[in-house]
Write a protein that holds these residues in place. Structure first.
Motif, short mmCIF file in Angstrom:
data_model
loop_
_atom_site.label_atom_id
_atom_site.label_comp_id
_atom_site.label_asym_id
_atom_site.label_seq_id
_atom_site.Cartn_x
_atom_site.Cartn_y
_atom_site.Cartn_z
N GLY A 30 3.19 7.27 3.25
CA GLY A 30 2.96 6.00 3.92
C GLY A 30 3.12 4.96 3.07
O GLY A 30 2.66 4.84 1.94
N LEU A 31 3.85 3.95 3.54
CA LEU A 31 3.88 2.52 2.71
C LEU A 31 3.65 1.45 3.95
O LEU A 31 4.22 1.40 4.98
CB LEU A 31 5.64 2.37 2.40
CG LEU A 31 6.21 3.34 1.43
CD1 LEU A 31 7.59 3.16 1.25
CD2 LEU A 31 5.61 3.32 0.03
N VAL A 43 5.74 5.68 7.87
CA VAL A 43 5.17 6.93 7.95
C VAL A 43 6.20 7.90 8.10
O VAL A 43 6.76 7.83 9.04
CB VAL A 43 3.92 7.06 8.69
CG1 VAL A 43 3.15 8.39 8.52
CG2 VAL A 43 2.84 5.87 8.61
N LEU A 87 -5.08 1.48 5.04
CA LEU A 87 -5.11 1.53 3.70
C LEU A 87 -4.90 0.10 2.95
O LEU A 87 -5.98 -0.43 2.32
CB LEU A 87 -3.84 2.52 3.12
CG LEU A 87 -3.78 2.49 1.59
CD1 LEU A 87 -5.40 2.38 0.60
CD2 LEU A 87 -3.05 3.55 1.19
N ALA A 98 0.98 -1.19 0.00
CA ALA A 98 0.02 -0.06 0.09
C ALA A 98 0.90 1.21 0.07
O ALA A 98 2.10 1.38 0.58
CB ALA A 98 -0.59 0.07 1.24
N ILE A 99 0.38 2.23 -0.68
CA ILE A 99 1.22 3.44 -0.86
C ILE A 99 0.41 4.70 -0.80
O ILE A 99 -0.83 4.77 -1.48
CB ILE A 99 1.97 3.57 -2.40
CG1 ILE A 99 3.28 2.42 -2.25
CG2 ILE A 99 2.63 4.90 -2.47
CD1 ILE A 99 3.73 2.24 -3.64
N ASP A 100 0.84 5.66 0.05
CA ASP A 100 -0.25 6.95 0.60
C ASP A 100 0.71 7.95 0.10
O ASP A 100 1.52 8.19 1.12
CB ASP A 100 -0.62 6.78 1.75
CG ASP A 100 -1.74 8.03 1.72
OD1 ASP A 100 -1.87 8.94 1.03
OD2 ASP A 100 -2.64 7.93 3.04
N THR A 153 -8.55 8.66 0.25
CA THR A 153 -7.73 8.97 1.41
C THR A 153 -8.80 9.31 2.68
O THR A 153 -8.37 8.74 3.54
CB THR A 153 -6.85 10.38 1.17
OG1 THR A 153 -6.33 9.98 -0.06
CG2 THR A 153 -5.90 10.41 2.12
N PRO A 183 -0.88 3.78 6.65
CA PRO A 183 -0.95 2.93 5.41
C PRO A 183 -1.28 1.54 5.81
O PRO A 183 -1.76 0.94 4.52
CB PRO A 183 0.50 3.05 4.59
CG PRO A 183 1.37 3.39 6.26
CD PRO A 183 0.43 4.18 6.82
N GLU A 240 5.63 -1.21 8.11
CA GLU A 240 4.97 0.10 7.92
C GLU A 240 5.69 1.23 8.22
O GLU A 240 6.44 1.26 9.05
CB GLU A 240 3.64 -0.07 9.00
CG GLU A 240 2.69 1.13 8.63
CD GLU A 240 1.49 1.18 9.71
OE1 GLU A 240 0.36 1.40 9.15
OE2 GLU A 240 1.81 0.72 10.79
#
Length: 222
Positions: free
Chosen positions: A13-14, A27, A190, A4-6, A94, A187, A25
């Motif tokens: 965030g990953l 951030v 997410l 997941a990528i934000d 988001t 993330p 995780e």
């Protein structure tokens, strides 16, 4: 495993998710260096967890609202991975990530993030048996305008500056502010949402996946 990528805002965030755990995780707050930082950060996360991109079987990405430039970096990066590795892609709004991190309540929830120039992007959510459900379109407003319009008990969660918090705290009878730790857009959340959609067969076409754009005026649901 799902990646997941934000990159919706300055906060990047990953996360890695395998359906049972969040193996990794990450951030951090970036100063407009998303392009330079994203790939090295992903490589570092994979190395720390001890996996390679061959372990990634699906991708989740935050699609906004957020900074146009920031979102473009994340979406371009993810779409490149989709094309190179033929992976399924799931785009998640988001503010749904912000809402999903909060426990259900009998109050409505205002999920917010910074929209630039002192504005907030606001998404309203109502509690249901299946979790927080969006109510109405995402709009933009200021903390001052939001404070004036709130007349019923609500929870506010998301990216808030100290000034935003001070302003909204004046409405302490009707506003419950989530703590700073609760307001971190994770993330891992997410990844979990994207995982559930992937397993349900609800994936997106990379070519047509675009960011969510903001309405100019703010507002409250009835």
């Amino acid at each position: 495993m799902l990646l997941a990528i934000d990159t919706s805002t300055a906060r990047i965030g990953l996360a890695l998710y395998d359906g049972a755990t969040v193996p990794g995780e990450l951030v951090w707050q970036s100063r407009a260096h998303h392009t330079e930082q994203l790939a090295p950060a992903l490589a570092g996360l994979l190395e720390r967890v001890g996996v390679t991109m061959d372990s990634i079987k699906a991708l989740g990405v935050a699609i906004g609202p957020g900074s146009f430039t920031s979102l473009r970096v994340g979406l371009s990066f993810v779409k490149g991975l989709v094309l190179a590795r033929h992976l399924p892609l799931i785009g998640i709004p988001t503010l749904d990530i912000v809402a999903a991190s909060m426990p259900l309540s009998d109050r409505k929830l205002a999920a917010v993030l910074q929209a630039g120039r002192g504005r907030l992007a606001v998404g309203w959510y109502k509690p249901t048996g299946s979790g927080w459900q969006p109510e109405g379109p995402v709009t933009t407003t200021t903390a001052e305008e939001l404070e004036k319009k709130i007349r019923k008990p609500v929870i506010v969660c998301g990216e808030l500056t100290s000034e935003d918090r001070q302003r909204l705290a004046r409405k302490f009878k009707n506003v419950t502010l989530a703590s700073p730790a609760q307001c971190v857009r994770r993330p891992g959340v997410l990844a979990e949402i994207a995982w559930n959609r992937w397993k349900a067969g609800n994936i997106d076409a990379a070519a047509s996946l675009t960011p969510i754009y903001l309405h100019v005026a703010g507002g409250l649901p009835a």
